[in-house]
Design an enzyme around this catalytic site. Sequence first.
Site, PDB file in Angstrom:
ATOM      1  N   ARG A   1       1.052  -1.370   0.495  1.00 30.06           N
ATOM      2  CA  ARG A   1       0.314   0.489   0.458  1.00 30.06           C
ATOM      3  C   ARG A   1       0.509   1.240   0.154  1.00 30.06           C
ATOM      4  NH1 ARG A   1      -2.884  -3.928   1.991  1.00 30.06           N
ATOM      5  NH2 ARG A   1      -5.035  -4.444   1.772  1.00 30.06           N
TER       6      ARG A   1
ATOM      7  N   HIS B   1      -1.229  -2.370  -4.440  1.00 32.34           N
ATOM      8  CA  HIS B   1      -0.544  -3.227  -6.019  1.00 32.34           C
ATOM      9  C   HIS B   1       0.084  -2.642  -6.726  1.00 32.34           C
ATOM     10  CE1 HIS B   1       0.487  -5.973  -2.577  1.00 32.34           C
ATOM     11  NE2 HIS B   1      -1.157  -7.146  -2.840  1.00 32.34           N
TER      12      HIS B   1
ATOM     13  N   HIS C   1       2.756 -12.876  -5.835  1.00 29.59           N
ATOM     14  CA  HIS C   1       1.994 -12.665  -4.852  1.00 29.59           C
ATOM     15  C   HIS C   1       1.228 -14.241  -4.630  1.00 29.59           C
ATOM     16  CE1 HIS C   1      -1.606 -11.515  -2.402  1.00 29.59           C
ATOM     17  NE2 HIS C   1      -1.445 -10.280  -2.382  1.00 29.59           N
TER      18      HIS C   1
ATOM     19  N   ASP D   1      -1.663 -10.205   7.891  1.00 23.77           N
ATOM     20  CA  ASP D   1      -1.606  -9.438   6.881  1.00 23.77           C
ATOM     21  C   ASP D   1      -0.815  -8.216   7.374  1.00 23.77           C
ATOM     22  OD1 ASP D   1      -1.701  -8.518   4.862  1.00 23.77           O
ATOM     23  OD2 ASP D   1      -4.255  -7.833   4.894  1.00 23.77           O
TER      24      ASP D   1
ATOM     25  N   GLU E   1       5.484 -12.378   0.880  1.00 22.48           N
ATOM     26  CA  GLU E   1       5.075 -12.109  -0.206  1.00 22.48           C
ATOM     27  C   GLU E   1       6.982 -10.769   0.636  1.00 22.48           C
ATOM     28  OE1 GLU E   1       2.230  -9.349  -0.609  1.00 22.48           O
ATOM     29  OE2 GLU E   1       0.545 -10.938   0.779  1.00 22.48           O
TER      30      GLU E   1
HETATM   31  C1  BGC Z   1      -2.518  -7.309   1.188  1.00 22.17           C
HETATM   32  C2  BGC Z   1      -3.868  -7.389   1.029  1.00 22.17           C
HETATM   33  C3  BGC Z   1      -4.470  -7.406   0.763  1.00 22.17           C
HETATM   34  C4  BGC Z   1      -3.878  -8.812  -0.589  1.00 22.17           C
HETATM   35  C5  BGC Z   1      -4.598  -9.613  -1.876  1.00 22.17           C
HETATM   36  C6  BGC Z   1      -2.020  -8.435   0.057  1.00 22.17           C
HETATM   37  O1  BGC Z   1      -0.370  -8.271   0.334  1.00 22.17           O
HETATM   38  O2  BGC Z   1      -1.114  -7.060   1.918  1.00 22.17           O
HETATM   39  O3  BGC Z   1      -3.976  -6.911   1.838  1.00 22.17           O
HETATM   40  O4  BGC Z   1      -6.167  -7.691   1.243  1.00 22.17           O
HETATM   41  O5  BGC Z   1      -2.893  -8.718  -1.091  1.00 22.17           O
HETATM   42  O6  BGC Z   1      -5.357  -8.140  -2.826  1.00 22.17           O
END
Ligand code: BGC
Length: 380
Positions: A108, A133, A207, A279, A345
């Site tokens: 983010r 992303h 991802h 997360d 990740e």
């Molecule tokens: C994020 C999550 C998100 C997910 C899928 C992850 O990298 O930290 O908050 O929901 O990606 O978008």
Amino acid sequence: MKLSVPMVAFLLVSLLTVNAWSAQGKKSTMQKQAFGKTDDGQQMDLYTLTNAKGMEVAITNFGGTIVSIKVPDKNGNIADVLLGYDDVSGYQGGKAYFGATIGRYGNRIAKGKFTLDGKTYTLPQNDGVNTLHGGTKGFSQRVWTAKDVSSPAGQALQLTYLSKDGEEGFPGNLSVKVVFTLANTNELKIDYSATTDKDTVLNLTNHSYFNLSGKGEGDILGTELTLHASKFTPVDATLIPTGELRAVKGTPFDFTKSTAIGARINQDDEQLKLAGGYDHNWVLDAGKTVALHLAAQAYDPTSGRELEVLTTEPGIQFYTGNFLDGSIHGKGDKVYNKHAAFCLETQHFPDSPNHPKFPTTELKPGQRYHTMTVFKFLTK
Ligand code: BGC
């Protein structure tokens, strides 16, 4: 027949090469097949890399996405340990980012804004008020150019993409290269590099959603995880780091010793509640490195499959599929429920462009961005 010195040398080199490519009698291969069309009619491909042990990794040029990873369990049974879709249509517009290459900025950026060299850049806000992303049409939604660059090190697929100056609000023409190499040691290496013609920010990752029991069966709460990190970056209600590097000791975030993912996930903890599970970004003890360091190990006691994650990155986002809610029908029409998979990740910290104290994500003309991550599979 008398063999000359050059002939003997040639034979020796050939023998060694053949051996590297066909340990255990099998040959490593790369196959290309059709993977469906994008909405605008472009034909996408699926490249299947197989090593001499029979491990298989399939990657599409749509989004630089790893579609499947097939590895043996402790009894030698091979199963796919990734969540995803059967063809390109599922990946288009997908909000889960299954297996995708993420850029320009993984994770983010607060309120879709950052300032670089005194100039403020505005990005699409595609996750509440934040950018997630890479924006509305990040690298996971782009068509990459594929090339077979296999060598004795393994079957290797190179994907390149030119992200134009201003794309999704980011400055600079950015030339990106991602090379996926499958070695006979059951290691999938991802090598990321990039150059720019203007100062910019960059944070590339992959991802993949792992479920080591295979085929997305059950949940991952029994998977035992180790994270080589004694600190993490706590977040606010929109999952943006507060800036603090908090010690994991004495909290449900302590994975310095192998612990089941589900052991503490429902504890009454403010940070777990904000994210609906894990997360968060862990601050890897090794920091940013030139050579690979071991960041994480995940072990599924039922199948005996183990994943090791090695990286040169200073951080890792451990995400427990909290937003999977059963609405996605994936491969073979499988319904993916909450905690059906976990992501590891490798990355720089979220929102780094707005946190001068975090390791920098800036890239300048003349510099070369280079990071590496390895997913290594074992059985125990
Ligand atoms: C994020 C999550 C998100 C997910 C899928 C992850 O990298 O930290 O908050 O929901 O990606 O978008």
